[in-house]
Design a protein around this motif. Structure first.
Motif, PDB file in Angstrom:
ATOM      1  N   GLY A 106      25.746  33.612  -7.444  1.00 36.76           N
ATOM      2  CA  GLY A 106      26.894  33.546  -8.330  1.00 36.76           C
ATOM      3  C   GLY A 106      27.651  34.832  -8.548  1.00 36.76           C
ATOM      4  N   ASN A 117      30.559  28.502 -16.415  1.00 37.84           N
ATOM      5  CA  ASN A 117      29.303  27.758 -16.260  1.00 37.84           C
ATOM      6  C   ASN A 117      28.279  28.069 -17.357  1.00 37.84           C
ATOM      7  OD1 ASN A 117      30.336  26.628 -13.907  1.00 37.84           O
ATOM      8  ND2 ASN A 117      29.436  28.202 -12.606  1.00 37.84           N
ATOM      9  N   TYR A 119      27.736  30.870 -18.933  1.00 34.22           N
ATOM     10  CA  TYR A 119      27.271  32.246 -19.032  1.00 34.22           C
ATOM     11  C   TYR A 119      28.077  32.997 -20.090  1.00 34.22           C
ATOM     12  CZ  TYR A 119      24.619  31.387 -14.784  1.00 34.22           C
ATOM     13  OH  TYR A 119      23.728  30.883 -13.878  1.00 34.22           O
ATOM     14  N   GLU A 123      25.898  38.461 -19.746  1.00 27.40           N
ATOM     15  CA  GLU A 123      25.137  38.056 -18.562  1.00 27.40           C
ATOM     16  C   GLU A 123      25.884  38.327 -17.261  1.00 27.40           C
ATOM     17  OE1 GLU A 123      22.583  34.218 -19.746  1.00 27.40           O
ATOM     18  OE2 GLU A 123      24.696  34.037 -20.298  1.00 27.40           O
ATOM     19  N   ARG A 452      29.232  32.917 -11.496  1.00 32.74           N
ATOM     20  CA  ARG A 452      28.888  33.150 -12.903  1.00 32.74           C
ATOM     21  C   ARG A 452      30.084  33.641 -13.710  1.00 32.74           C
ATOM     22  NH1 ARG A 452      22.732  35.052 -13.710  1.00 32.74           N
ATOM     23  NH2 ARG A 452      21.774  33.734 -12.137  1.00 32.74           N
TER      24      ARG A 452
END
Length: 481
Positions: A106, A117, A119, A123, A452
């Motif tokens: 990702g 998604n 996150y 992160e 991500r």
């Protein structure tokens, strides 16, 4: 190489901190037997930032002098078809550091802008589940060091000292001033020393020189210990800031941006020369493998030149992903040779570990050990297929065929053997080849994780615009970062 005077105190503190934190055995006296010092293979990976393919003397540049980099590449194996995994800094480095296509975890986009998604902002960075080349060399008993640009996410969990590097003299962000900031600036622009310290801005001289000094000091203190050094220069990435003396050398260059760029390459080239001199002074030059590469093609905003290659940083054209690359290892590799089959910076991790006769514990790699191919023991190709994707733009190379697929644009097909500048689209004449390569690309994409984070619509639009056949000149290319 002597330390710049203003850095001496900081570097003494850095080494002292490292000795106390990691045990007294990390600071060694010189060995009694020089043969013992050379019994193991040390590894150095030098990565430059946003350098143009055609801006090295060995690649035909006459305007800018790069004698030390040229000699480094002549003294080893030059790879004429070397690729990165992305045409922008952050995902390209993620692929190099892990030996895995960064899209598998990702890490597809450059700027840590918009979490997706589920996150969070905290992160966004190289996932902690991924093991780095530093981790692998630690497993092999090597002392590891990260010097320079990191760009693998904000927050302590992403810091290089947490990702496989025993010693750190690094910058979290993707760029910073080459000179000191007035007063304090945010942490991501500061030079981090190991786990807790930050270099005072008053002790920053010129960042390229400071990174070189840190690397040379690491070599000196670890001369009798197996070591792995990741030296990721920020040069010649913007901001455009050269040393006055180096700019004066290139006063004949009329374009001010190009002149400053040349000065920045001068400091970078001098640094490579100092590094090699340090290895020779410590009698480590014969059995140290040096990998040299650039992280992507020359940028649209720094005065760089990709020569005959179409496109620049950010694109799937050759100018965005085809980079200078060499491996120099006097004890093992024949100097002055050229390897022509396509290879990738994915291959750095498995190749350097093989050179160190070290094993690998981690997730499956996409890179391969290049040593049997260089020696001729394996006469095949290291990679049957290479892939790229960043959002709406993707590409695949198989043999000499290259397909570029961009949402909203027609598919483009090129024969790189006859058209390395990608001027003649052959998609209409070879429709079956287009379909075959689209299927290859789609099959690979099914193996990937969702991104991500993303960068937003502006950057997607740039991807669409820069891959149109009507964008022909450098001035046009520079309009779309």
């Amino acid at each position: 190489m002597k330390f710049p005077p203003r850095l001496m105190a900081a570097f003494v503190g850095w080494i002292t901190f490292g000795c106390l934190a990691f045990s007294l055995t990390t600071c060694h006296a010189a060995p009694d037997n020089d043969a013992d010092a050379a019994a193991h293979t040390n590894v150095i990976v030098i990565l430059t930032d946003d350098m143009g393919y055609a801006d090295l003397g060995i690649n035909g540049c006459e305007q800018i002098q790069t004698p030390n980099i040229d000699q480094l590449m002549r003294d080893g194996v030059k790879f004429s078809n070397a690729y990165v995994t992305a045409s922008v800094c952050c995902p390209s480095r993620a692929g190099l550091l892990t030996g895995r296509y960064q899209q598998r975890f990702g890490h597809e986009f450059n700027n840590f802008s918009i979490p997706i998604n589920g996150y969070t902002q905290a992160e966004m960075g190289l996932p902690v589940e991924e093991r780095t080349i530093g981790n692998a060399f630690q497993d092999a008993g090597y002392r590891t060091c990260c010097v320079g640009k990191w760009h693998m996410g904000g927050g302590e969990q992403f810091d290089p000292v947490k990702r496989g590097f025993d010693e750190v003299f690094a910058i979290e962000a993707g760029h910073r001033n080459y000179r000191s900031y007035p007063g304090n600036t945010r942490r991501s622009y500061r030079i981090q020393i190991n786990e807790h310290d930050l270099l005072p801005e008053s002790q920053v001289t010129y960042v390229t020189d400071d990174l070189t000094a840190a690397a040379v000091n690491f070599i000196r203190t670890q001369r009798d210990t197996p070591f792995f050094l990741y030296l990721a220069y920020t040069a010649p990435h913007a901001p455009m800031q050269g040393k006055d003396a180096d700019e004066a050398i290139y006063s004949s260059i009329s374009d001010p941006k190009r002149r400053t760029y040349a000065a920045m390459l001068k400091a970078l080239d001098d640094g490579v020369g100092s590094l090699r001199q340090s290895l020779a002074d410590n009698q480590l030059d014969q059995n140290t493998l040096i990998v040299f590469a650039n992280d992507n093609g020359g940028a649209t905003n720094n005065g760089s030149d990709n020569g005959a290659f179409r496109g620049m940083k950010g694109s799937k054209w050759e100018g965005g992903i085809h980079v200078p690359f060499s491996m120099t290892w006097p004890a093992k590799l024949t100097p002055g040779t050229t390897y022509e089959n396509p290879i990738s910076t994915l291959d750095i991790l498995p190749t350097t570990l093989a050179a160190a006769e070290a094993g690998y514990q981690g997730l499956p790699l996409d890179g391969v050990n290049l040593l049997p191919f260089i020696s001729g023991e394996d006469t095949g190709r290291p990679h049957d297929v290479l892939y790229w994707r960043r959002g709406v733009a993707a590409a695949v190379r198989t043999g000499n065929w290259k397909l570029i697929r961009v949402e909203g644009n027609p598919d483009l097909l090129f024969d790189l053997a006859t058209d390395p500048s990608e001027r003649q689209d052959l998609s209409r004449e070879h429709g079956e080849q287009v379909q075959t390569m689209r299927r290859q690309l789609e099959a690979w994409e099914k193996e990937l994780a969702p991104p991500r984070w993303t960068e937003g619509k502006k950057w997607s639009n740039f991807q669409v615009l820069k891959h149109q056949m009507s964008v022909q000149t450098r001035d046009q290319e520079r309009k779309y970062p």
